[in-house]
Enzyme design. Structure first.
Site, PDB file in Angstrom:
ATOM      1  N   THR A 107      30.857  46.896  38.616  1.00 11.55           N
ATOM      2  CA  THR A 107      31.039  47.423  37.263  1.00 11.55           C
ATOM      3  C   THR A 107      29.786  47.215  36.418  1.00 11.55           C
ATOM      4  OG1 THR A 107      33.385  46.987  37.386  1.00 11.55           O
ATOM      5  CG2 THR A 107      32.480  47.216  35.191  1.00 11.55           C
TER       6      THR A 107
ATOM      7  N   THR B 174      33.055  42.347  40.506  1.00  8.79           N
ATOM      8  CA  THR B 174      33.829  41.126  40.257  1.00  8.79           C
ATOM      9  C   THR B 174      34.978  40.912  41.240  1.00  8.79           C
ATOM     10  OG1 THR B 174      35.154  42.325  38.646  1.00  8.79           O
ATOM     11  CG2 THR B 174      33.328  41.024  37.794  1.00  8.79           C
ATOM     12  N   ASP B 175      35.474  42.001  41.853  1.00 12.45           N
ATOM     13  CA  ASP B 175      36.667  41.831  42.701  1.00 12.45           C
ATOM     14  C   ASP B 175      36.435  40.784  43.786  1.00 12.45           C
ATOM     15  OD1 ASP B 175      37.855  43.705  41.191  1.00 12.45           O
ATOM     16  OD2 ASP B 175      38.187  45.169  42.797  1.00 12.45           O
TER      17      ASP B 175
ATOM     18  N   LYS C 230      38.642  34.757  40.766  1.00 19.89           N
ATOM     19  CA  LYS C 230      39.010  35.730  39.732  1.00 19.89           C
ATOM     20  C   LYS C 230      40.508  35.601  39.513  1.00 19.89           C
ATOM     21  CE  LYS C 230      38.532  40.597  38.429  1.00 19.89           C
ATOM     22  NZ  LYS C 230      38.089  41.935  38.781  1.00 19.89           N
TER      23      LYS C 230
END
Lengths: 427, 565
Positions: free
Chosen positions: A86, A162-163, A239
């Protein structure tokens, strides 16, 4: 579309409606999408309208501000490895969603403050949404970062999706005997928005990479505010929210430090390793045949057989709480004991971490746990399941003997074990 | 005045849950959570879809502010906090927008595409307002001919600013934005157009009421001038004068076209004010500059406002409280002995603000700049440069919405204001009360009650008596109680006066206990024979009788009794 090309100036007529604008690409068939002069986009049913090309220059779409990076003089050099995510995404006309395409120059344009922090040696080994990454890309990243650090960079920033940022942080923690700081940064909001959260993460990431620690850390928003980031140890970070800026949390550990965009760094975790400016050793290996399973009520033990049948070398099981898997079920076919025995016989390493995430697994409290230990299960203490999976694959990549791997799983390589869980580690 | 052009944009809040999440908020009504999350965010200027950065966005992101937000838990979720992507567009709000579009005979788009409109003043946490074009090309009939309606959009309300920062309960409430063509003839006509659209919105859609629930922005330009947008007009009565003042302001600025002004750079003059008699500036960081046009700032822009006031607006938009200049009455600042000659302007603590004033002063010769101004009664003040199309970017988090036949027809058609008034008159309500009913926020309740009971009675009780009682501070029955009382009246158990009395006297009684309660309270209507008996025994005429038995005797029964007796 009657000789009209995307970017052309067009007129749409439908009854008394007449509008003009720029023809846009669209994902929707049978729809003509026009950017009107007011800036609005509107869709019209292609069958109901008359579309006419108007004279005038074709508008170039997807033109984004880019910036040649000119650092202030006398600044130290950092490696910036851009891996996608992202933090490097923007609009994709083909789907209407966001895609990972931003160049480093466009990223600098989004965060011009970086010029006052450091100079950057940029590399872009691949550009992927992090869900598309495989462990092979971790190997590439580790080599890229190791090379840059050994070539003299003071530290490194990896801009990443980020995943799977937690997984990749753990992977780099194991693969690099860092010594120098490596900041893993990402964004939950894309850089085409004024509220781009990656800007703070990048700035704080750069501060961390210049700073006093010698560890791989995920440097991400600490709170919903844009005031500072936490540097989370790469092996203890997860996360924990799908969308919030402060999604990343240290689990079973305190964050290493608070990092402010102005350069202040406040140490939180006393076990944070200090920077060592020696050579960074790179052990970038990973066994592809490493699997991950989750315990759930009724879970068929054949799942483990499936991995064994396919030649997997190791499987990490996200077991219940202390490390439980079904052993004494009413239906004997649902017990995992046999499958565990078979895995042991075939030389497959099976390791357990807790799906509670917080707390430790323990091989002794209940009889069932001991039964699994007898069948070769390795209880990975307070490791996150993801970290345990990465560690298992990394050890399998470098070691041939299953018992060596079992022993290695319990050895501390990158601060991944917290020997003392206190009340403060669960909040 | 030559080539006068004027159009309006009207923003009306809909009374529905928020446009892109399931929170509900009505800031005009009392209440709202006191508990919530506090956080701080910064915003950056970003490029639009075609690569340009909007000048208004660049201006405000350049101010480098950090904004403070309060998100009350009851009225906000992570969507308003920009910590969760938007949910699907509120279909009820879309239906209302389609209904209004139909009433204005507009052409709807086939596919609604949500855009992000860059707003970096902090009033949207994300840095943009989501807005979608729903319909184009309509007409509004007015007393001075048709006025074109260019567009109807459905957008998100912004956050409300408070001294502590922004409150997020208002953010995301659905707004209908209607923009007219520049067909408005003058200020008086402008007011009429706004009133007509307001009535139409209240009549056709389910809208929020109260302060701030509807806002007008006015666009004005004249020959040789420029398009100026005046935002946030709340009082329609001020509109004619506001429009006239803007015309005068543009004329005054046009008269200065070609004027050459030279000015020194902005410098630190703190030393000159170290021991100044001026209490505002003494000992402060003071910036100043000089220009070669003494007296110019005294030029009247319109009544009550000089060019000096006008320029100070630019300083205030950059965060300063204002400026002091030599064309003012300097005795009020104790600066009459300040040694500099010619025109000088100073500002404390804010160099950027004074730079903005200097830039504007140097550009005086170029005429009227395009800009956005903030309405302040019948005057306006500079707010920011006029935003352009470069501030629009597609919302990548949402899919387009197809306006299917089902959606379009399902939205229904609303009744216009005039149509409703005529209907109420036909039900026996007088014109004044019918107009009141059609404008009232209790319109839906009125229509529902008037279906069952005498419309004239319902209108009188609902729109006059209840309002009067509430104003007096009385506690009154709720909707259910009201229905109960109308039923008792219809059954002949209450006179009108008795009903009106019961509105407050039975406020605390349960509806099913109304019958014994009116008996107990002495409010039961007397039967014609009871009235006749009482009248027979009564010493005095009809008027005295009614004064004595107002609550229980129906006047028609009493009249009959007196006529017969």
């Amino acid at each position: 579309m009657m000789g009209c090309v995307e970017g052309d100036r067009v007129r749409v007529t439908r009854g008394k409606l007449v509008v003009e604008g720029v023809l846009l690409p669209t994902e929707a068939r049978g729809t003509v999408v026009v950017k009107l002069d007011s800036g609005y986009n509107a869709g019209f049913d292609a069958k109901k309208i008359v579309l006419k090309k108007l004279p005038g220059k074709r508008t170039a779409l997807e033109k984004f501000e880019s910036k040649k990076f000119i650092p202030a003089e006398g600044l130290e050099e950092l490696a910036l490895v851009a891996a996608g995510g992202t933090i490097a995404s923007r609009l994709d006309y083909a789907t209407g969603g966001a895609k990972m395409v931003l160049t480093p120059g466009e990223l600098f344009a989004a965060v011009p403050e970086l010029e006052g922090v450091a100079s950057f040696k940029v590399s872009r080994p691949f550009t992927l949404a992090s869900e598309d990454e495989t462990p092979r890309e971790w190997v590439t990243l580790a080599r890229e970062v190791g090379k840059a650090l050994n070539a003299g960079a003071r530290g490194a920033i990896v801009a990443h999706g980020t995943d799977t940022l937690g997984y990749a942080s753990a992977a780099l923690s194991f693969m690099l005997s860092a010594g120098k700081p490596v900041a893993m940064v990402g964004a939950q909001r894309s850089p085409d928005r004024a509220s781009f959260d990656g800007a703070l993460n990048l700035l704080c990431g750069a501060r961390y990479a210049l700073g006093p620690f010698g560890e791989v850390a995920a440097v991400m928003h600490a709170t919903p505010s844009d005031d500072y980031c936490f540097a989370h140890r790469g092996t203890k970070v997860r996360k924990m929210h799908s969308t919030r800026r402060d999604a990343f949390k240290s689990v079973n550990a305190e964050p290493l430090a608070r990092v402010y965009p102005d350069g202040r760094i406040e140490k939180i975790n006393e076990s944070a390793k200090a920077r060592e400016d020696g050579e960074c050793r790179v052990r970038a290996v990973f066994e592809d045949k490493t699997g991950l399973l989750k315990a759930y009520p009724g879970a068929p033990p054949e799942q483990l057989d499936w991995f064994v049948d396919r030649g997997y070398k190791g499987v990490l099981v996200e077991a219940y709480a202390l490390g439980h898997l079904p052993t004494q079920t009413l239906d004997p076919k649902k017990s995992w004991l046999k499958a565990m025995e078979r895995a042991k016989e075939e030389g497959v390493v099976v390791a357990f971490a807790t799906q509670c995430l917080y707390g430790r697994v323990n091989p002794f409290v209940y009889a069932n746990l001991r039964k699994m230990s007898e069948r070769g299960a390795v209880y990975c203490s307070d490791l996150l399941p993801e970290t345990a999976f990465v560690k298992l694959g990394w050890l399998l990549g470098g070691l041939k003997d299953a018992d060596e791997v079992r022993a290695g799983l319990l050895k501390d390589y990158a601060g991944e074990f917290n020997p003392r869980l206190t009340e403060a580690d669960f909040y | 005045m030559k080539n006068f052009k004027c159009g309006v944009e009207i923003h009306q809040r809909l009374d529905s849950h928020k446009l892109y999440c399931n929170c509900y908020s009505n800031p005009s009504s009392a209440g709202g959570s006191a508990h919530g999350a506090l956080f701080k965010r910064g915003l950056r200027a970003v490029a639009g879809e075609l690569g340009g950065v909007d000048r208004a966005a660049r201006f405000q992101a350049g101010l480098g502010k950090t904004h403070e937000y309060f998100a009350p838990y009851g009225e906000c979720c992570l969507v308003e906090c920009d910590d969760e992507p938007p949910r699907e567009m509120n279909r009820e709000a879309l239906a209302q927008a389609l209904r209004v579009a139909k009433s204005l005979e507009m052409e709807c788009v086939d596919e609604v595409r949500v855009m992000r409109k860059t707003v970096v003043d902090g009033s949207a946490v994300s840095g943009f307002q989501r807005t979608a074009l729903i319909a184009l090309t309509g007409t509004l009939e007015t007393s001075r001919g048709p006025v074109g309606v260019d567009s109807l959009c459905l957008e998100e309300e912004s956050a409300a600013i408070t001294p502590e920062g922004y409150r997020l309960d208002r953010l995301g409430i659905p707004l209908i934005e209607i923009a007219t063509a520049p067909d408005i003839k003058d200020g008086v006509h402008c007011r009429e157009v706004c009133e007509k659209i307001g009535l139409l919105l209240r009549s056709v859609a389910r809208v929020q009421r109260g302060i701030g629930s509807i806002r007008q922005d006015v666009n004005v330009s004249i020959e040789g001038g420029a398009r100026v947008e005046i935002k946030g007009v709340q009082d329609l009565k001020a509109l004619p004068e506001l429009v006239d003042n803007e015309v005068k302001r543009q004329e005054a600025l046009i008269a200065l076209k070609g004027k050459r002004v030279n000015a020194s750079p902005v410098e630190d003059w703190s030393a000159e004010f170290a021991s100044s008699p001026c209490r505002i500036l003494a000992g402060k960081k003071v910036y100043g500059f000089q220009a070669d046009c003494p007296g110019l700032l005294k030029t009247p822009v319109h009544e009550g406002k000089t060019l000096g006031n006008e320029l100070a607006g630019y300083a205030r938009a950059s965060g300063a409280r204002g400026v002091i200049h030599s064309d003012e009455d300097l005795t009020k600042y104790c600066l009459e002995d300040f040694p500099r000659k010619g025109l000088w302007i100073v500002c404390s603590d804010n160099k950027a603000a004074l730079e903005a004033v200097r830039t504007r002063l140097l550009a005086l010769g170029e005429g009227v700049p395009e800009e956005t101004r903030r309405a302040d009664g019948s005057r306006s003040e500079y707010m920011r440069p006029l935003a352009g199309g470069a501030r629009m970017y597609p919302e990548t988090d949402l899919s387009p919405v197809r306006v299917t036949r089902e959606l379009f027809e399902g939205a229904g058609t609303g009744k216009g204001y005039e149509e409703r008034v005529a209907e109420y008159i036909a039900l026996g309500v007088g014109r004044a009360l019918a107009e009141k009913a059609a404008r009232s926020e209790k319109r839906e309740l009125f229509e529902s009650l008037a279906k069952e009971w005498d419309a004239k009675l319902v209108a009188g009780v609902l729109l006059e008596k209840l309002v009067e009682l509430k104003r007096g501070g009385a506690t009154v029955v709720g909707e259910e109680g009201l229905r109960g009382l109308f039923a008792l009246h219809a059954q002949g158990l209450l006179t009108r006066a008795g009903l009106e009395e019961a509105l407050s006297r039975l406020a605390k009684a349960k509806t099913k206990e109304f019958k014994p309660a009116i008996e107990k309270e002495g409010l039961r209507r007397l039967s014609p024979s009871e009235v006749e008996r009482l009248a027979r025994e009564f010493k005095g005429g009809f008027a005295a009788f009614m004064a004595a038995h107002r609550l229980n005797a129906d006047p028609s029964d009493a009249r009959k009794a007196f006529e017969n007796g």
